[in-house]
Design an enzyme around this catalytic site. Structure first.
Site, PDB file in Angstrom:
ATOM      1  N   ASP A 427       0.853  -1.194   0.000  1.00  0.00           N
ATOM      2  CA  ASP A 427       0.000   0.000   0.000  1.00  0.00           C
ATOM      3  C   ASP A 427       0.887   1.242   0.000  1.00  0.00           C
ATOM      4  O   ASP A 427       1.953   1.262   0.635  1.00  0.00           O
ATOM      5  CB  ASP A 427      -0.866   0.068   1.263  1.00  0.00           C
ATOM      6  CG  ASP A 427      -2.084  -0.819   1.149  1.00  0.00           C
ATOM      7  OD1 ASP A 427      -2.744  -0.984   2.175  1.00  0.00           O
ATOM      8  OD2 ASP A 427      -2.362  -1.332   0.056  1.00  0.00           O
ATOM      9  N   GLU A 470      -5.189   2.233  -3.608  1.00  0.00           N
ATOM     10  CA  GLU A 470      -3.745   2.454  -3.552  1.00  0.00           C
ATOM     11  C   GLU A 470      -3.011   1.169  -3.213  1.00  0.00           C
ATOM     12  O   GLU A 470      -1.882   1.204  -2.741  1.00  0.00           O
ATOM     13  CB  GLU A 470      -3.417   3.554  -2.532  1.00  0.00           C
ATOM     14  CG  GLU A 470      -3.650   3.187  -1.081  1.00  0.00           C
ATOM     15  CD  GLU A 470      -5.065   3.473  -0.601  1.00  0.00           C
ATOM     16  OE1 GLU A 470      -5.261   3.585   0.619  1.00  0.00           O
ATOM     17  OE2 GLU A 470      -5.985   3.597  -1.437  1.00  0.00           O
TER      18      GLU A 470
END
Length: 548
Positions: A427, A470
């Site tokens: 992430d 993300e």
């Protein structure tokens, strides 16, 4: 900027009053139990009065408000008092002193309650929106002339949906009026064809996840009549707990019927072309000669038969990457058998065409008959659709669907051939803060540059995918956890060095990585959980690190 907590109370109140005055808002305070009201001068001025001309009671509001809007106002107040809405908000008409109607946006909140739980003092404001309402009316008039429905659709985080605006065409499409869905859109969803709802919801979710345009064709059923519609809308965050979609929906029933009919004709034409040998050739295996129909000349761009147009011509003109497949098809060809193959062949101007050849060898084994059809447009569309189905439209990385399929296949291969397989998930750290600080356009640029940078480190055998907003994942065939950890560290270091420049601003990012290796006998879901757990630990360790 100043800190209100450091100001003397009198100065803070003075500044607050100045702010209210600058907004040209009329303010009011209403004691629900006694009817007492306190208005400021602007509240009276909006409807053409001086403050001392109005009674300081709720009757000043009641006497000057349109009767129809008072009903709506009372409903909204009841919603607020009962806890169904955190604020009171209503658009209403008020009679001006000279006789015309003025539109105001009336909003407020109950600040105190009686000992037995009844609403007491409510404070709020009036903002004149007459000009805005007139513009909205003009827009509605124009929108009513546009085929279909123009709308704003709002989704809330608690699951509620509504259409704050919809043109009159919504009645034709969904069988409801704009007023019926302004607060609750459930009637719209009841009109959707049950078989299409999963597809519709999936496209909405995909568009929301990527903040890209929603585009969908689906069916609606109104009064037992089925019709096809086309929807196109753009998502925009409106508040912290809601998203609005601005778009239009048009009836495409006639076009869809034509498309379906065209598809039927295409199937018939395809069969007819094969049966009539349109664009055909005949090869004599005995003397190695070949004869073409005129359509072959047209497809390949020849004015006349080329000098080297013998039996080996197709082989020599075939794209190098397809040659092995063409030779394999030739080897499969036997007397009385048919081969169907698609490959690229060179046009006279140098570019390659996609063609489909259906080849049959006669029972004697001496004569080969073939048809050739130019399928370049179809093939390019097929490849484009395949790429769209596999790729994230923003970054170009593989999407979650392709990643999931690849994960299952690679886990199966790892089990079968006892080959190592590792998974890296990561992430971007504090990505929401990037969006909040620099805007979603800058956030998109970060995602694009991340993929561009890491693509240079990915092997051809690896699968690099964007699996969330993300969130990214990397499948590493033939790597164990130790090797994968080194790969993840190279990724982490590359991102730490990366500088994304947008609108004269430099953005730096870091990422947290979780690494896991497939264990024999485990499922692909086990590998995902292990990688996610490792990622969770990496985040708890302070982020910008690799954990396995």
């Amino acid at each position: 900027m100043y800190n209100s907590s450091s100001l003397p109370e009198s100065l803070y109140v003075k500044k607050l009053l100045s702010m209210i005055e600058a907004t040209q808002a009329g303010t009011w305070e209403w004691n629900v139990q006694t009817g007492e009201c306190r208005f400021n001068a602007r509240w009276a001025n909006i409807i053409g009065y001086q403050l001392d001309e109005l009674s300081p009671s709720i009757e000043s509001w009641v006497q000057h408000s349109h009767p129809d809007d008072l009903i709506l106002s009372n409903q909204r107040l009841e919603d607020h008092f009962s806890g169904r809405s955190p604020f009171y908000e209503c658009e209403a008409r008020m009679r001006h002193k000279d006789g015309h109607w003025v539109w105001v946006r009336d909003s407020g909140r109950c600040e105190t309650w009686t000992a037995d739980g009844k609403p007491e003092w409510v404070i709020g404001s009036h903002i004149e929106i007459t000009h805005l309402v007139e513009l909205r009316h003009r827009f509605s008039t124009i929108a009513a002339l546009i085929p279909g429905v123009v709308y704003e659709f709002q989704q809330f985080s608690d699951g509620r949906t509504r259409f704050p605006f919809a043109s009159a065409g919504i009645k034709e499409i969904y069988g409801v009026t704009p007023e019926q869905v302004v607060d609750d859109a459930s009637a719209i969803f009841k009109a959707l064809h049950p078989d299409d709802i999963p597809h519709i919801m999936a496209t909405i979710a995909d568009a929301k996840a990527t903040m890209s345009d929603w585009i969908c064709e689906y069916r609606v059923v109104v009064d037992d009549k089925e019709r096809w519609v086309f929807g196109h809308a753009r998502p925009i965050y409106k508040t912290h707990d809601s998203m609005s979609w601005y778009g239009m929906i048009v009836d495409i029933s006639e076009r869809k019927a034509m498309e379906l009919e065209l598809e039927r004709h295409r199937r018939n034409l395809k069969q007819a072309q094969t049966l009539t040998k349109l664009g055909h050739w005949e090869a004599n295996l005995k003397d190695k000669s070949i004869e073409w129909s005129e359509m072959i000349y047209t497809i390949l761009g020849w004015q006349e038969k080329p000098e080297n147009g013998d039996f080996h011509f197709f082989r020599a003109s075939t794209h190098p990457d397809d040659l092995e497949r063409v030779l394999a098809a030739e080897n499969e060809l036997k007397p009385g058998h048919t081969v169907d193959i698609q490959h690229r062949i060179k046009h006279t101007d140098g570019h390659y065409l996609w063609v489909r050849q259906i080849v049959e060898m006669e029972a004697s084994g001496e004569l080969v008959l073939g048809t050739l059809r130019d399928i370049t447009e179809e093939k390019e569309l097929e490849l484009k659709l395949k790429e769209q189905a596999e790729r994230d439209p923003l970054t170009g990385a593989y999407n979650r669907r392709y990643f999931t399929e690849a994960l299952e296949n690679l886990v199966h291969r790892s089990e079968r051939y006892q080959e190592p397989l590792a998974l890296v998930t990561f992430d971007i750290d504090h990505f929401k803060q990037i969006n909040d600080t620099f805007g979603h356009e800058a956030g998109d640029r970060v995602l694009i540059e991340l993929v561009r940078t890491l693509d240079e480190l990915v092997r051809t055998s690896d699968i690099f995918a964007r699996t969330g907003g993300e969130e990214f994942s990397l499948l590493l065939p033939n790597q164990n956890v130790k090797q994968a950890t080194k790969t993840a560290e190279r990724f982490r270091a590359a991102l730490e060095k990366l500088v994304i420049r947008t609108h004269h601003q430099a953005i730096r990012i870091t990422a947290s990585f979780g690494v896991a290796e497939h264990c024999n006998g485990g499922m692909h879901s086990d590998l995902l959980r292990q990688a996610d757990s490792a990622l969770y630990v990496a985040k708890n360790r302070g982020r910008n690190c690799v954990n396995c």
